[in-house]
Design an enzyme around this catalytic site. Sequence first.
Site: not given
Length: 287
Positions: A52, A119, A96
């Site tokens: 990322k 997200d 994460q």
Amino acid sequence: MSKILSGKEVSGRIKSELKEQTEILKKNNIFPGLAVILAGDDPASRVYVNNKKKACEEIGIYSEEYTFSSDVTEDEILDLIDELNKKDSISGILVQLPLPKHIDEKKIINSINPKKDVDAFHPVNVGKIMTGNYDFVPCTPAGIMELIKESDIDITGANCVVVGRSNIVGKPMAMLLLHQNGTVTICHSKTKELKEVTKKADILVVAVGIPNFVTGDMIKPGAVVIDVGINRMPDKKLVGDVEFETAEKVAGAITPVPGGVGPMTIAMLMKNTLKAAEINAKKGVNR
Ligand code: NDP
């Protein structure tokens, strides 16, 4: 032989478009920034976070990484998110997953400002996905929709079967297919006669987390097969949830692992970060 839906190739195209968009945003004094929070020592999570960060560099997005050891407290993460929610240089916040077991994931996700939730896991954004009126789409399902566009199959009226009902893949995937007029069936571990269901799919999305779970005999000839799974085998090889060797003989189009859904997920995260930067510049994060 089926057509290979290369996420590597498609994501490359998307990333170069995003790079151009980033330059335009910067010219307009909008500076996208992504904060990534990693807690614990899961090696797969480390790889995802590195990828990322690399994508941010490629596109020109500013990024910050916050790493905690596995004994981090919930309050430490909540305090950091509070700070990042207010920070102007940060347009998107990504935590994460999975987090260490003693941390309440829901509480952490709920603390992210929905306008910075790249997200799209916050309940506000989940609700927006249900209604079809959304700013952010969860990255993996969004990437899959882009890959399906690359196949010759029209989603309208197609039998779409999603195997797996997780909040991050299966459920939002089903909603996106439904919004595009697919006839959608969601399967899970309690589904009876799974093969009978998967064999009817024109579009089959598999996200179960079991290596080589779907085999060629479970696939309708000519179907589009999207393999979300990423499973590291004892010999370190990565395999998907679909047995590629038997599936590609039957499917019309199929995603490989690696090089299929994975790179698309990251490209969509970048897209969401740019969108967050625009939204926050227009409306302000606290309005
Ligand atoms: P989860 O473990 O959260 O969900 C798995 C789903 O599979 C559950 O809904 C479960 O059903 C279902 N399932 C398990 N066993 C069976 C079975 N025998 N028959 C039918 N359904 C079954 O996984 P995720 O959705 O988070 O991830 C799935 C896979 O995708 C993993 O390999 C993960 O690594 C990968 N992944 C890849 C990404 C990418 O970018 N490529 C991003 C995210 C995930 P039930 O609900 O009944 O338990």
